[in-house]
Motif scaffolding. Structure first.
Motif, mmCIF file in Angstrom:
data_model
loop_
_atom_site.group_PDB
_atom_site.id
_atom_site.type_symbol
_atom_site.label_atom_id
_atom_site.label_comp_id
_atom_site.label_asym_id
_atom_site.label_seq_id
_atom_site.Cartn_x
_atom_site.Cartn_y
_atom_site.Cartn_z
ATOM 1 N N GLU A 13 16.925 -26.360 -3.247
ATOM 2 C CA GLU A 13 16.649 -27.715 -4.033
ATOM 3 C C GLU A 13 16.932 -27.425 -5.717
ATOM 4 O O GLU A 13 17.514 -28.390 -6.224
ATOM 5 C CB GLU A 13 15.532 -28.277 -3.840
ATOM 6 C CG GLU A 13 15.248 -28.893 -2.485
ATOM 7 C CD GLU A 13 14.710 -27.928 -1.597
ATOM 8 O OE1 GLU A 13 14.206 -28.375 -0.203
ATOM 9 O OE2 GLU A 13 14.691 -26.611 -1.647
ATOM 10 N N ASP A 32 10.776 -30.663 -12.410
ATOM 11 C CA ASP A 32 11.355 -30.552 -10.922
ATOM 12 C C ASP A 32 10.268 -30.093 -9.939
ATOM 13 O O ASP A 32 10.492 -30.680 -8.870
ATOM 14 C CB ASP A 32 12.284 -29.349 -11.072
ATOM 15 C CG ASP A 32 13.870 -29.553 -11.567
ATOM 16 O OD1 ASP A 32 14.081 -30.865 -11.900
ATOM 17 O OD2 ASP A 32 14.580 -28.525 -11.544
ATOM 18 N N THR A 76 7.185 -31.353 -9.992
ATOM 19 C CA THR A 76 6.541 -32.360 -10.105
ATOM 20 C C THR A 76 7.353 -33.518 -9.333
ATOM 21 O O THR A 76 6.792 -34.340 -8.556
ATOM 22 C CB THR A 76 6.169 -32.738 -11.308
ATOM 23 O OG1 THR A 76 5.247 -32.015 -12.041
ATOM 24 C CG2 THR A 76 5.406 -34.238 -11.527
ATOM 25 N N ALA A 77 8.592 -33.498 -9.420
ATOM 26 C CA ALA A 77 9.768 -34.323 -8.686
ATOM 27 C C ALA A 77 9.673 -34.075 -7.326
ATOM 28 O O ALA A 77 10.490 -34.738 -6.658
ATOM 29 C CB ALA A 77 10.792 -34.459 -9.486
ATOM 30 N N GLY A 78 9.268 -32.895 -6.762
ATOM 31 C CA GLY A 78 9.241 -32.620 -5.437
ATOM 32 C C GLY A 78 10.375 -31.552 -5.102
ATOM 33 O O GLY A 78 10.720 -31.286 -3.799
ATOM 34 N N LYS A 79 10.838 -30.844 -5.889
ATOM 35 C CA LYS A 79 11.818 -30.019 -5.819
ATOM 36 C C LYS A 79 11.151 -28.729 -5.799
ATOM 37 O O LYS A 79 11.278 -27.698 -6.437
ATOM 38 C CB LYS A 79 13.045 -29.997 -6.972
ATOM 39 C CG LYS A 79 13.753 -31.456 -7.080
ATOM 40 C CD LYS A 79 14.667 -31.234 -8.312
ATOM 41 C CE LYS A 79 15.613 -32.354 -8.543
ATOM 42 N NZ LYS A 79 16.359 -32.429 -9.571
#
Length: 451
Positions: free
Chosen positions: A419, A370, A372-375
């Motif tokens: 998020e 999460d 890494t995905a920008g969350k």
């Protein structure tokens, strides 16, 4: 020619002492005297020697090829190079990966190019233990390989995907040699006992002694013949004409361990140890630990792998697993072999028998995914640091609820960024202590979300 290089003429190969390999009157070691002189004499590796196979094409001199021979010691890599020498009219040059440098490699390539241009005669270049070559030395081989000035035959006991540079690997045919079977080793021993190049029937071997030598050889043909030669000497020193188990045991008192601390088996056996622990097979795990101990593996390396396993494979299913292995790691750092085997065995037994859960590694992996995905949103204001001057004016710490003020020890408030608020990363298994956490975690999450 320069140090580290020597050229072999076509015909029977000569060993480093100058005697013909296979000469029955030679003083060369038995393993050298019994080196196969024809393909038909080769034991094992039949999967590489079918008619029309690339290796057979090189041996029979049909076309230039670049071949990487990868396999454990004593499986026939040098023997195959010898067969190429014996069955080709091409120049045969061997480079020592231990002593040759870039200059010597370039000299060989230049000599091969000149021979090809002047007489049309091709060159077979054999590099044993090519993994010992530096990147620069391996780079020096590329012009000869790319332009087909040489047919390169390189041998290695280490995984070429890690030890050979990519440009050379991509231009080579990788052939994997397999460890010899017990039947293969028995055939070699029987042949060496009766063959004039070997013991010439001067001694016989009991079936029990032969089985003992086979077992101790560890699938290594060279080692098996060396052991046989030593056992024959022990028997003759006792005035015997028969090698029995007593003579064999006198000559060789310890089995060879199929383990190379610098090669693939270093990682293969370590992997097997951890996977056996994960699979709760305590007996298999102890077997692999014993192999590592007998090979003199660094006990700290083993302890590090076990510490990882304690969290990755067991985690909260047995919270005592990690402290146990950490204590073992501290102990072996002070003690070393052979006593460390006892400490590590205790740790291995604990981990293997412990209930298993990968919930910890799954949880941190999901959380990292999460992030890494920008969350990775802003920290909720109530959780921000409120100890410095002006922090409260910014709203830091406002409405923060102190968990210890609640009789339950937990209060409902938002801890995660917007998020990922409400995302559940940790999912306890039903195994061991972690099973008791499932109900507690459900209650905690219910309270936290009651805002």
């Amino acid at each position: 020619m320069s140090d580290g290089l020597f050229e072999m003429p076509a015909g029977p190969r000569r060993d480093s002492g100058g005697s013909l390999a296979g000469n029955p009157t030679s003083s060369a070691p038995l393993a050298v005297r019994m080196r196969p002189q024809t393909i038909d004499e080769l034991v094992g590796q039949q999967h590489l020697l079918a008619p029309g196979s690339p290796l057979r094409q090189v041996i029979e001199g049909d076309q230039p090829l670049t071949i990487l021979l990868w396999g454990p010691p004593g499986t026939g890599k040098t023997t195959l190079a010898s067969l190429i020498s014996n069955h080709t009219d091409r120049r045969f040059v061997e480079v020592s990966a231990v002593s040759a440098g870039v200059k010597e490699v370039r000299e060989v390539i230049a000599g091969a190019r000149q021979a090809l241009a002047n007489s049309g005669r091709e060159t077979v270049l054999f590099v044993d233990e090519v993994h010992r070559f530096s990147k620069a030395q391996q780079d020096a081989l590329l012009p000869g390989v790319e332009n087909r000035w040489v047919s390169l035959v390189a041998a290695t006991t280490e995984n070429p995907h890690f030890s050979v540079i990519s440009p050379l690997l991509s231009r080579s045919l990788l052939l994997t040699l397999e460890s010899l079977t017990d039947d293969d080793i028995a055939t070699l021993l029987d042949r060496a006992v009766g063959d004039e190049r070997g013991l010439g029937g001067t001694v016989s071997v009991t079936e029990e002694a032969r089985d003992h030598l086979v077992r101790l050889s560890g699938g290594d043909a060279r080692r098996a013949l060396t052991y046989l030669e030593a056992a024959a000497g022990a028997a003759q020193a006792q005035g015997k004409t028969e090698i029995d188990v007593e003579a064999a045991a006198l000559a060789v008192d310890k089995a060879a361990v199929r383990y190379d601390r610098q090669g693939d088996q270093h990682y293969d056996v370590a992997s097997a140890l951890i996977k056996s622990v994960r699979g709760s097979d305590v007996d298999a795990a102890l077997h692999y630990l014993a192999r590592m101990a007998e090979a003199g593996e660094d006990p700290r390396f083993i302890a590090r792998r076990l510490m990882i396993s304690a969290s990755e494979d067991i985690g909260m299913a047995d919270p005592t697993a990690l402290p146990t292995v950490v204590a073992a790691a501290q102990a072996v750092a002070m003690i070393g072999w052979p006593e460390s085997r006892i400490i590590l065995a205790q740790a291995v037994i604990h981990l293997a028998l412990a209930p298993k859960s990968n919930a910890v590694v799954v949880a941190i992996g999901a959380a990292q995914a999460d992030v890494t995905a920008g969350k990775a949103g802003a920290v909720p204001p109530a959780l921000r640091d409120a100890h410095y001057s002006g922090a409260k004016k910014l709203g830091h710490g406002h409405d923060y609820r102190y968990a210890h003020d609640d009789p339950r020890g937990v209060v409902g408030q938002q801890y995660a960024p917007d998020e990922v608020d409400g995302t559940e990363y940790y999912a306890p298994s039903r195994h061991g202590f972690e099973g008791s956490l499932r109900e507690r975690l459900a209650k905690l999450r219910a309270i936290l979300r009651d805002r």
